[in-house]
Structures are given as structure tokens and as C-alpha cells.
Design an enzyme around this catalytic site. Sequence first.
Site, PDB file in Angstrom:
ATOM      1  N   TYR A  59       0.820  -1.208   0.000  1.00 39.44           N
ATOM      2  CA  TYR A  59       0.000   0.000   0.000  1.00 39.44           C
ATOM      3  C   TYR A  59       0.858   1.263   0.000  1.00 39.44           C
ATOM      4  O   TYR A  59       0.560   2.235  -0.693  1.00 39.44           O
ATOM      5  CB  TYR A  59      -0.941   0.014   1.211  1.00 39.44           C
ATOM      6  CG  TYR A  59      -1.879   1.190   1.197  1.00 39.44           C
ATOM      7  CD1 TYR A  59      -3.020   1.188   0.402  1.00 39.44           C
ATOM      8  CD2 TYR A  59      -1.604   2.327   1.956  1.00 39.44           C
ATOM      9  CE1 TYR A  59      -3.863   2.277   0.358  1.00 39.44           C
ATOM     10  CE2 TYR A  59      -2.442   3.423   1.918  1.00 39.44           C
ATOM     11  CZ  TYR A  59      -3.576   3.389   1.130  1.00 39.44           C
ATOM     12  OH  TYR A  59      -4.403   4.489   1.080  1.00 39.44           O
ATOM     13  N   SER A 141      -3.409  13.856   6.666  1.00 42.25           N
ATOM     14  CA  SER A 141      -4.254  13.223   5.652  1.00 42.25           C
ATOM     15  C   SER A 141      -5.716  13.165   6.072  1.00 42.25           C
ATOM     16  O   SER A 141      -6.038  12.964   7.247  1.00 42.25           O
ATOM     17  CB  SER A 141      -3.757  11.797   5.372  1.00 42.25           C
ATOM     18  OG  SER A 141      -4.628  11.125   4.495  1.00 42.25           O
ATOM     19  N   GLN A 163      -5.439  17.977   4.616  1.00 42.19           N
ATOM     20  CA  GLN A 163      -5.748  17.535   3.263  1.00 42.19           C
ATOM     21  C   GLN A 163      -7.216  17.121   3.191  1.00 42.19           C
ATOM     22  O   GLN A 163      -7.679  16.312   3.993  1.00 42.19           O
ATOM     23  CB  GLN A 163      -4.874  16.346   2.882  1.00 42.19           C
ATOM     24  CG  GLN A 163      -5.232  15.732   1.539  1.00 42.19           C
ATOM     25  CD  GLN A 163      -4.932  14.245   1.479  1.00 42.19           C
ATOM     26  OE1 GLN A 163      -5.062  13.537   2.479  1.00 42.19           O
ATOM     27  NE2 GLN A 163      -4.526  13.770   0.328  1.00 42.19           N
ATOM     28  N   TYR A 165      -9.970  15.252   0.858  1.00 42.45           N
ATOM     29  CA  TYR A 165     -10.474  14.526  -0.302  1.00 42.45           C
ATOM     30  C   TYR A 165     -11.933  14.940  -0.443  1.00 42.45           C
ATOM     31  O   TYR A 165     -12.749  14.670   0.434  1.00 42.45           O
ATOM     32  CB  TYR A 165     -10.372  13.012  -0.087  1.00 42.45           C
ATOM     33  CG  TYR A 165      -9.002  12.447  -0.306  1.00 42.45           C
ATOM     34  CD1 TYR A 165      -8.374  12.559  -1.537  1.00 42.45           C
ATOM     35  CD2 TYR A 165      -8.336  11.774   0.714  1.00 42.45           C
ATOM     36  CE1 TYR A 165      -7.114  12.022  -1.751  1.00 42.45           C
ATOM     37  CE2 TYR A 165      -7.077  11.228   0.515  1.00 42.45           C
ATOM     38  CZ  TYR A 165      -6.477  11.363  -0.714  1.00 42.45           C
ATOM     39  OH  TYR A 165      -5.224  10.833  -0.918  1.00 42.45           O
ATOM     40  N   HIS A 338       0.715  12.249  -7.276  1.00 40.03           N
ATOM     41  CA  HIS A 338       0.367  11.310  -6.204  1.00 40.03           C
ATOM     42  C   HIS A 338       1.438  10.227  -6.049  1.00 40.03           C
ATOM     43  O   HIS A 338       1.150   9.077  -5.733  1.00 40.03           O
ATOM     44  CB  HIS A 338      -0.999  10.672  -6.471  1.00 40.03           C
ATOM     45  CG  HIS A 338      -1.859  10.548  -5.251  1.00 40.03           C
ATOM     46  ND1 HIS A 338      -2.690  11.556  -4.806  1.00 40.03           N
ATOM     47  CD2 HIS A 338      -2.013   9.549  -4.363  1.00 40.03           C
ATOM     48  CE1 HIS A 338      -3.322  11.174  -3.723  1.00 40.03           C
ATOM     49  NE2 HIS A 338      -2.916   9.957  -3.413  1.00 40.03           N
ATOM     50  N   SER A 370       6.586  14.061  -5.328  1.00 44.67           N
ATOM     51  CA  SER A 370       6.660  12.899  -6.219  1.00 44.67           C
ATOM     52  C   SER A 370       8.087  12.637  -6.680  1.00 44.67           C
ATOM     53  O   SER A 370       8.654  13.398  -7.467  1.00 44.67           O
ATOM     54  CB  SER A 370       5.724  13.032  -7.420  1.00 44.67           C
ATOM     55  OG  SER A 370       4.370  13.139  -6.992  1.00 44.67           O
ATOM     56  N   VAL A 372      10.764  12.441  -4.547  1.00 46.38           N
ATOM     57  CA  VAL A 372      11.778  13.004  -3.649  1.00 46.38           C
ATOM     58  C   VAL A 372      12.254  11.931  -2.674  1.00 46.38           C
ATOM     59  O   VAL A 372      11.447  11.332  -1.961  1.00 46.38           O
ATOM     60  CB  VAL A 372      11.208  14.211  -2.875  1.00 46.38           C
ATOM     61  CG1 VAL A 372      12.253  14.755  -1.902  1.00 46.38           C
ATOM     62  CG2 VAL A 372      10.732  15.285  -3.839  1.00 46.38           C
ATOM     63  N   ARG A 373      13.538  11.702  -2.644  1.00 44.11           N
ATOM     64  CA  ARG A 373      14.095  10.690  -1.749  1.00 44.11           C
ATOM     65  C   ARG A 373      15.195  11.227  -0.846  1.00 44.11           C
ATOM     66  O   ARG A 373      15.519  10.588   0.156  1.00 44.11           O
ATOM     67  CB  ARG A 373      14.652   9.518  -2.576  1.00 44.11           C
ATOM     68  CG  ARG A 373      13.590   8.736  -3.351  1.00 44.11           C
ATOM     69  CD  ARG A 373      12.630   8.018  -2.429  1.00 44.11           C
ATOM     70  NE  ARG A 373      11.606   7.269  -3.152  1.00 44.11           N
ATOM     71  CZ  ARG A 373      10.413   7.758  -3.495  1.00 44.11           C
ATOM     72  NH1 ARG A 373      10.111   9.008  -3.188  1.00 44.11           N
ATOM     73  NH2 ARG A 373       9.543   7.018  -4.141  1.00 44.11           N
ATOM     74  N   GLY A 392       7.328  12.150   1.150  1.00 47.78           N
ATOM     75  CA  GLY A 392       6.263  11.191   1.369  1.00 47.78           C
ATOM     76  C   GLY A 392       6.758   9.840   1.845  1.00 47.78           C
ATOM     77  O   GLY A 392       7.025   9.639   3.024  1.00 47.78           O
TER      78      GLY A 392
END
Length: 441
Positions: A59, A141, A163, A165, A338, A370, A372-373, A392
Amino acid sequence: MVTSSVAPDDPAAHRGISRRTQSDIYRAGISGSRPAVPVAPAALEEAARKTLSAEAFAYIAGGAGAEHTVTANRAAFDRWQVWPRPLRDVSERDLGVEFLGTRRTSPLILAPLGVMELAHPDADRAVARAAASLGVPYALSNQASLPMEHVAAAAPSGARLFQLYWSSSDDLNRSLLARAAASGCEAIVVTLDTHLLGWRTRDLDLAYLPFTRGLGIAQYTSDPMFRELVRQRAAAPKSDASAVKVTPTAVAAALSIARKGAALTEGGRLRDNLRSPLPRAAVETFLDVFSTPALTWDDLAKAREWTTLPIILKGIVHPDDAQRALDAGMDGIWISNHGGRQIDRSVPTLDVLPTIAEQVAGRVPIVFDSGVRGGADVAIALALGATVVALGRPYAYGLGIAGEQGVREVVRNVLAELDITLGLAGLTAVAQLDRDALRAV
């Protein structure tokens, strides 16, 4: 500069978070201690894979389709290199930025990640505390594992965004935004790109969606408007539905739903929750109201009626949509696909960042995510026009491996690498990062 209370008498404490972090790790190493989580991004992900359940890792780590977008997001960073510039005085470095009218100690925020109870029981509480300890804002979230009020109580000094939805129930949307303001959130992040759930192959292969087990819906079950929807559903005549085959997995799912349904049965015993129609009705109601494919630009005017907080639109990738966000008077643009979880073969976000940044021209802040490490990635995104950068999956991996401490170390490590990258590029402030700091490959 980012401050820390760690090792205040160490001369390295006055040389930025990078030197402090290195000093802390190497000093601890003398006694045989190592970091709680791996420092290298690939090793961090692998350690999380070994620690988490198969369902949890799928997930968190998974993307849409064949995961080409996940790969493309990372590959986009490979098209840029940072110019090393020696022989400049970089003894003092400032990572601070202005964001939403406030001076922040760094350009990093934590992206909203749902169902963090899959990674650790402390879930969003642990993330909020770790973020607050480093002065990093946390976008909470809509699919959190804990109500926003509980998260606020766990880290009252932390900066938070909420956030949303966009649900098919306007009453629920209005209620959630009112709660966000009351619990101290600084802005609303309306996520636009999940009006249809992406084709997430890892989850499909495991036949696992956490929400069907009652996970990740705490913002809903704690909301008075949602509870009313649940009561209405539970009282309505039931249509004939095919029975669920009784298996150990089905029993485990029923127990999970019953436990998570305690918020609706006023903390009743597990046996009472199993008998009550409310926990199951809550899951069914959530699946009905979550997001809506009918959402359009015209609907955004409602959000202005529901809240006075700044509104940031998340999920912007096309330059035309960025312009429409400006025309609609939105307070910020969040460039995101995302994390590759919605469309396979989507446009990588870094590839469109320079164009959108030029179009926005500083009128509103740009949040970027999106792919980014690490800290060097953050530096590249800032140089290409991002105001702040959202992290994230890495912090979720840290949470799964070592709880709050794991999140703190992951975020600290990203900031430390950013600090080092800034200095080795011959710069002393994040504000100096621009295209001149980069070489296109």
C-alpha cells in the site's frame, strides 16, 4: 538556520544541521550505536519491506499499473546535476523559507499519507511529534488513522495543514474544514487527482484495500456529519447482497471493522461492536461518499464558503490547470502526480515544475512532490522553482521501522543532506538556489 538542542557544547552544533547530524551519528558510533533507520534511500526502503506486512508495504510503496510513473519521477531527477562551487565562504547556511505568510526554518513539509497505522500503531501522532521536533509542517491526511484533534493534542506546537479529499457530501466537506480550522490547521490542501482510485496493481494482487477493514477512516468516524450519514444508512432497509464467505481473513476483517467502529458505538465492547450495524455501515458509507468524479472547477467556490483558511490545490501537473488555479484565486499550487499512484505513465512532476514556476511567477507558493528521496532532490526541486518540497514515502518507511524516532531521523537526514548540498554548491541560503546552480544532462 535550523536549530537543535542536540549536543549544544559540540563545536559542530554551530555549523548547521548537516555537521550536527554527522557529529551525532559518529559520536554514537564510538559506543557501537548506529542510526535507528538506514540513511541510504534504497536501504531504507528495503528495511521497511522486511519490517512491514506484505499488505502494508504494498500500500505504501506501490504505484499505478506497471509503476512506470514511479520510475519516471525518479528518472526526472537524473536529468539534472548540481554544480559544485568551492572557495566560497559557506560557513553559515540558512535553510529558511517564507511559506503561507510565515518564516519556516526549512523548505521541507511532510506530505499527507493515509492509513499510517499500517506502518506503526502511533501512526499520525508519531509523525506529528517528529515533524514538530524539527520545525517541519505536516499535512495531515483526510485518510489519517487518528482524528485531527488527537493529532493536534499530540503535537500542539507543530505546524499543520489539512488535506481534503472532496467527498460527495457537501455537509461532510464543510464539517471537516470547520474542524481543521478549529484544530489549528494553517491551510487546506484539496487533493484533486483521486476522484477515481488509481489502478494499484500491488493492492489488487493482494485483494487488499485498508478502508474495507475500517482502517484510515478516523477523520470520518469522528465527524458528526458522517456519523449522521452512518445512522441513516444503518436504519435504511437492506438490499439483498451476496454473503461474504466465512474464512479466517473475513473474520479478521470483521474484527478490525468492529474495533475501529468503537468511535460510533461510544467505545462499546468488541462483542457489542460486532453486533452493532454501525461499524459495517461506516465502512459502506465511507466507500460511497469518498471522493467524487463529478468535481469541477466551479465547485471550488464552495470551499471558499466553507473556510477562511488558505486553499492549496494538490494534484496539479498540466500548466493549463496551474493557470486555472491562479484564475480561481487559489492560495497555492501543489505539483504532484500522487507519487505515481494514480496514472501509470503520467508526466513526471519535475519535468513540468520549471514551466509552472515560470507561469506562477511567485504569485502563490508552489509545493512540489513525487520522487523526492533525499536532500539533493530537494535542492534540485527548489532550484527549478518550488517554494517548498514535500516528502512522502521515506518518512512512512522510517515510521514502520522505528516509529517516531524513525520519522525524525529520516526527516533530519534529508535536511542534513540539503544543508550539505547547499554549501558544496557554494551557496549560503535556500533563496539562492536557481537554475544557475544546476546543469541539465
